[in-house]
Enzyme design. Structure first.
Site, PDB file in Angstrom:
ATOM      1  N   GLU B  60       0.804  -1.221   0.000  1.00  0.00           N
ATOM      2  CA  GLU B  60       0.000   0.000   0.000  1.00  0.00           C
ATOM      3  C   GLU B  60       0.838   1.273   0.000  1.00  0.00           C
ATOM      4  O   GLU B  60       0.568   2.207  -0.746  1.00  0.00           O
ATOM      5  CB  GLU B  60      -0.979   0.016   1.187  1.00  0.00           C
ATOM      6  CG  GLU B  60      -2.186  -0.897   1.024  1.00  0.00           C
ATOM      7  CD  GLU B  60      -1.897  -2.349   1.377  1.00  0.00           C
ATOM      8  OE1 GLU B  60      -0.794  -2.645   1.883  1.00  0.00           O
ATOM      9  OE2 GLU B  60      -2.778  -3.198   1.165  1.00  0.00           O
ATOM     10  N   HIS B 129     -10.589  -5.207  10.097  1.00  0.00           N
ATOM     11  CA  HIS B 129     -11.217  -4.856   8.827  1.00  0.00           C
ATOM     12  C   HIS B 129     -12.474  -4.015   9.044  1.00  0.00           C
ATOM     13  O   HIS B 129     -13.360  -3.997   8.201  1.00  0.00           O
ATOM     14  CB  HIS B 129     -11.568  -6.117   8.021  1.00  0.00           C
ATOM     15  CG  HIS B 129     -10.428  -6.628   7.191  1.00  0.00           C
ATOM     16  ND1 HIS B 129      -9.262  -7.102   7.730  1.00  0.00           N
ATOM     17  CD2 HIS B 129     -10.265  -6.731   5.844  1.00  0.00           C
ATOM     18  CE1 HIS B 129      -8.442  -7.488   6.763  1.00  0.00           C
ATOM     19  NE2 HIS B 129      -9.028  -7.268   5.613  1.00  0.00           N
TER      20      HIS B 129
END
Lengths: 330, 326
Positions: B60, B129
């Protein structure tokens, strides 16, 4: 590289040396604030590589030890010094400082102060170059310690995967701030770490500008010809501390003396004198001219320039009058 | 005007911008061959090819930095970070490179990237998450933060963000991609600053953004039908900079304010909006403003616990009734 080139490069490196030493003085006089990371000892790395590349045409990015790289790309040393003095006439308008020299006109894309931060930015510039189809390359100058960041590995992987035109130059000065490389890094020879990405890599002496130039020429040609990235490790040494807040107690006198004898300026100068291309008197004259230029031209410019206006504090946070911000567009 | 899914609106904005400008690209994990985890880039790989629809490695910080570096040279990347929870890993490049480069270069260099990422609490995705990160991004000077509450906004905000010269973070919601809504047939650019009155009212203002706008609208209906209270709902689609004018206008009109956020209260949107109300119109208020926020816990896996951790319309109704002494 002919004799004229070598003499010009000696002058450029001597200028860089004197410029950096003058930054040190200005800092000690408290005319320059913040952090200051100086380049003496490593000059052959920047000048050797950029001599093989195309300054002002290729895109260059680096860390916080950035004054000399900007100047070699074409930046006006007056604007670089004025930036250190935090003046409006500085190349980053006094908003950046020593660690954030920018000169986009000369394609010096900045000094960045997070170790390893420029790696992915360099790969991104290479992606843009490839999309546009130009013959430029992206050159990323960083130190050995940056290779312990995740961005190093992430960026090497992407550069190799997409065969992007980027040259990674690792100036291995053996220390990450105050920690010696073998105390922080399992594999101290940095070019070996690159083999996992199938990127061609080599390691050469970073103190002899002719050696640097010759190896960099191969590296630059490789990247420019569309074969993908290249990793060039240059073994070097900084003669001063990491920054001005450095006690410099972590290196032995012996080590400093050994490397002091491998001063890139001394190496080139001795070679030119031995070949009778240069006399000591000529060199002294050159030195005097450079010091005069710095004292009569550069320093007065930085000192007499205005500071940024306080009422422009928030300028450059965002663009001005962007039609898409207010929804005025269509 | 056609009623389409949220994900279709996102996809349409990508497609139109990529068709118009060859420098617009999109990149992220599984955006290409797979077409995006939420179908937001479906079909684009076949249409524009791998150079412009880039399946990235799971790196990322690396690929976000790559997009930022490409934007320095005129590329307009739309970067998808698959889940906002992964954006923690890209914070260095977002905060230190994209958001600061214009300022620290004295205006020479800009990073016109769009970073889209879904966050929020969906269905039992667990603590790692279910993050809500808007509070982190809205504290970064030099970064625009917007958050759509419906397909029309999703479409129009992406269109504007691609063309804006500042870096823009678009905070989407994992739960909302299957939501339907009307999107104009003609090209539409939603402003990146401001707020929208989603429902007019006179007794209290409910400030929401993204999914909490829907809780506010449900609460307003209940308040109207069951309690005779007319709530105004203000949609804060722009989280940075926040719309001080719009916040002041509604709070001064209704004299009461409730901020509803899916995130935990500390250092969040509610804290910020209430501070603005205090700064702009404290003496117009008839009651102390309150927040309806998530519990300050890592989101639990157990569904009952998960539901208990985040607000809903009933909690908003309760907060309003308490404020009104009912």
């Amino acid at each position: 590289m002919n004799a004229a080139d070598k003499k010009r490069l000696l002058r450029e490196m001597l200028f860089a040396r004197r410029f950096e030493e003058r930054c040190y003085e200005a800092y000690m006089e408290r005319k320059v604030g913040g952090f200051l990371h100086l380049y003496p000892g490593q000059e052959a790395c920047c000048f050797g590589v950029m001599e093989a590349a195309r300054p002002g045409h290729d895109y260059v990015i680096t860390g916080y030890r950035d004054h000399v790289h900007a100047i070699k790309c074409g930046s006006d040393p007056k604007a670089v010094m004025a930036e250190l003095y935090a003046k409006e006439t500085g190349c980053s308008k006094g908003r950046g400082g020593s660690m954030h020299i920018f000169d986009v006109k000369h394609r010096f894309m900045g000094g960045y102060a997070l170790v390893g931060g420029p790696f992915p930015l360099a790969v991104g510039m290479a992606k843009a170059i490839k999309m546009k189809g130009g013959d430029e390359i992206a050159i990323c100058f960083l130190g050995d310690a940056a290779n312990n960041q995740g961005t190093f590995h992430e960026s090497l992987n992407m550069a190799a995967l997409w065969k992007l035109p980027v040259l990674f130059v690792c100036e291995n000065n053996l220390y990450g701030i105050g920690t010696r490389i073998d105390r922080s890094t399992a594999v101290t020879e940095q070019y070996k770490r690159v083999c996992g990405y199938d990127i061609p890599a080599s390691q050469v002496d970073g103190q002899d500008i002719e050696v640097v130039y010759n190896e960099a020429k191969k590296a630059v040609d490789h990247v420019r010809s569309g074969k993908g990235p290249y990793f060039l490790e240059l073994m070097t040494y900084r003669f001063r501390g990491h920054s001005m807040s450095d006690s410099n107690k972590y290196r032995s006198k012996d080590e400093e003396e050994t490397w002091g004898k491998r001063d890139p300026l001394y190496i080139l100068k001795s070679r030119l004198i031995a070949a009778k291309e240069l006399s000591e008197a000529e060199y002294q004259k050159l030195d005097k001219e450079i010091i005069e230029q710095i004292e009569k031209d550069i320093i007065p410019f930085a000192e007499s320039s205005p500071e940024p206006k306080v009422d422009e504090l928030t300028k450059y946070v965002f663009g001005e009058n962007d039609p898409y911000v207010r929804g005025g567009a269509r | 005007m056609a009623e389409i899914f949220f994900w279709e609106a996102v996809r349409r904005a990508h497609d139109e911008e990529m068709a118009r400008d060859p420098m617009v690209i999109c990149m992220g994990e599984d955006v290409g061959v797979v077409g995006g985890t939420y179908k937001a880039t479906q079909g684009l790989y076949d249409k524009y090819g791998p150079e412009r629809v880039m399946d990235t490695p799971i790196s990322e910080n690396g690929f976000t930095g790559l997009g930022i570096g490409a934007s320095f040279l005129g590329v307009r990347p739309i970067i998808e970070i698959m889940s906002v929870n992964f954006a923690w890993l890209a914070l260095d490049q977002i905060a230190n490179s994209a958001a600061k480069v214009r300022y620290m270069s004295g205006g020479q260099l800009t990073a016109p990237v769009v970073i889209r990422s879904p966050g929020g609490v969906a269905h039992q995705l667990g603590a790692q998450h279910s993050g809500r990160m808007e509070k982190i991004f809205m504290g970064i000077a030099g970064l625009r933060v917007v958050t759509p509450s419906n397909p029309k906004q999703a479409y129009g905000l992406i269109k504007s963000a691609v063309r804006c010269n500042d870096p823009v973070f678009i905070n989407e919601h994992e739960y909302m991609y299957s939501m339907k809504g009307d999107v104009p047939d003609a090209e539409y650019f939603h402003p990146l600053e401001g707020s929208e009155v989603a429902r007019m009212g006179r007794d209290v203002t409910l400030f929401g953004y993204n999914i909490s706008v829907h809780w506010c609208l449900q609460a307003a209906e209940i308040l109207s039908k069951q309690h005779g209270v007319e709530a105004e709902v203000v949609d804060l689609f722009a989280l940075s900079p926040l719309d001080r004018v719009g916040i002041k206008a509604s709070a001064s009109k209704t004299h009461r304010a409730v901020v509803v956020e899916e995130a935990e209260a500390p250092v969040g949107v509610g804290a910020e909006v209430i501070a603005i109300i205090n700064e702009e119109c404290f003496f117009e208020l008839d009651a102390a403003p309150v927040r309806v926020s998530a519990a300050n816990v890592p989101i639990p896996f157990n569904h009952k616990l998960e539901k208990a951790a985040i607000p809903n319309a009933q909690e908003v109704v309760k907060a309003v009734l308490k404020m009104l002494g009912k």
